[in-house]
Design a protein around this motif. Structure first.
Motif, mmCIF file in Angstrom:
data_model
loop_
_atom_site.group_PDB
_atom_site.id
_atom_site.type_symbol
_atom_site.label_atom_id
_atom_site.label_comp_id
_atom_site.label_asym_id
_atom_site.label_seq_id
_atom_site.Cartn_x
_atom_site.Cartn_y
_atom_site.Cartn_z
ATOM 1 N N GLY A 1 0.683 -1.105 -0.309
ATOM 2 C CA GLY A 1 -0.206 -0.156 -0.180
ATOM 3 C C GLY A 1 0.633 1.260 0.244
ATOM 4 N N VAL A 2 2.223 1.395 0.076
ATOM 5 C CA VAL A 2 2.837 2.487 0.457
ATOM 6 C C VAL A 2 4.384 1.853 0.421
ATOM 7 N N ASP A 3 5.147 2.824 0.331
ATOM 8 C CA ASP A 3 6.663 2.801 0.085
ATOM 9 C C ASP A 3 7.463 2.160 1.215
ATOM 10 N N LEU A 4 8.251 0.985 1.000
ATOM 11 C CA LEU A 4 8.741 0.185 2.178
ATOM 12 C C LEU A 4 9.361 1.173 2.568
ATOM 13 N N LEU B 1 3.417 -11.456 0.759
ATOM 14 C CA LEU B 1 3.416 -10.709 1.039
ATOM 15 C C LEU B 1 4.402 -9.504 2.663
ATOM 16 N N ARG B 2 4.352 -8.267 3.013
ATOM 17 C CA ARG B 2 5.325 -8.231 3.895
ATOM 18 C C ARG B 2 4.505 -7.410 4.879
ATOM 19 N N ARG C 1 0.579 -5.471 8.052
ATOM 20 C CA ARG C 1 0.361 -6.019 6.664
ATOM 21 C C ARG C 1 0.612 -4.909 6.166
ATOM 22 N N ALA C 2 1.961 -5.092 4.970
ATOM 23 C CA ALA C 2 1.813 -4.127 4.135
ATOM 24 C C ALA C 2 0.855 -3.584 3.051
ATOM 25 N N ASP C 3 0.203 -4.460 2.814
ATOM 26 C CA ASP C 3 -1.049 -3.845 1.792
ATOM 27 C C ASP C 3 -1.620 -3.344 2.220
ATOM 28 N N ARG C 4 -2.018 -3.743 3.622
ATOM 29 C CA ARG C 4 -3.482 -2.788 4.221
ATOM 30 C C ARG C 4 -2.862 -1.289 4.066
ATOM 31 N N ILE C 5 -1.355 -1.006 5.023
ATOM 32 C CA ILE C 5 -1.774 0.482 4.858
ATOM 33 C C ILE C 5 -1.613 1.508 3.786
ATOM 34 N N VAL C 6 -2.166 2.006 4.343
ATOM 35 C CA VAL C 6 -3.157 2.950 3.363
ATOM 36 C C VAL C 6 -2.346 3.845 2.728
#
Length: 159
Positions: free
Chosen positions: A65-68, A108-109, A125-130
């Motif tokens: 969802g965001v830049d890691l 996933l991350r 979960r990184a994909d759930r961080i908006v």
């Protein structure tokens, strides 16, 4: 100088990161592999290039969802993050967290952080961080202490 198996291990690990990590970390892995190859004697460089140890295709990675890179910088600097997060049911929340680990799994991350809202260590979960915003504030505990506490709670041995 590296032993042949050490070179194979490095090359395999770096190739996995290049293929399975986020874009910035993957590019850094490619650069590191090129630098290692540049300083190896020609015979070892040739063996590294001809290695039969391959990273196979994996399941598609769930998009972040965001830049890691922002998360990794916060971890290195022991800085707090402000995040907007959606849980598995889609419920939204705003949180201030102290990120201290980032796990890269096949699909996933996951960011591991102390959550000020919950007063406990949580997995995000990184994909759930908006959204993620780096804050100037440092968190009050050392990253290594948080990591040790988490490992003990999860039964994960230190390596």
């Amino acid at each position: 100088m590296f032993a042949e198996e050490e070179i194979e291990a490095l090359a395999l690990g770096i190739r996995w990161v290049a293929d399975r990590a986020d874009g910035a970390l993957g590019a850094a892995a490619q650069n590191a592999l090129a630098k290692i190859a540049a300083v190896l004697p020609p015979d070892l460089r040739d063996r590294m290039d001809a290695s039969a140890l391959l990273v196979g295709p994996g399941e598609p990675i769930v998009g972040d969802g965001v830049d890691l890179a922002v998360v990794r910088r916060a971890i290195r600097g022991e800085r707090k993050l402000s995040i907007a997060y959606r849980d598995r049911d889609g419920a939204a929340s705003e949180r201030v967290v102290w990120p201290f680990a980032l796990g890269f799994f096949d699909r996933l991350r996951v960011m591991v952080a102390w959550c000020e809202l919950r007063g406990a260590i949580r997995h995000f979960r990184a994909d759930r961080i908006v959204t993620v915003t780096a804050l100037e504030a440092r968190y009050p505990r050392r990253r290594q202490a948080l990591l040790k506490e988490w490992r003990e709670a999860e039964g994960i041995p230190a390596r």
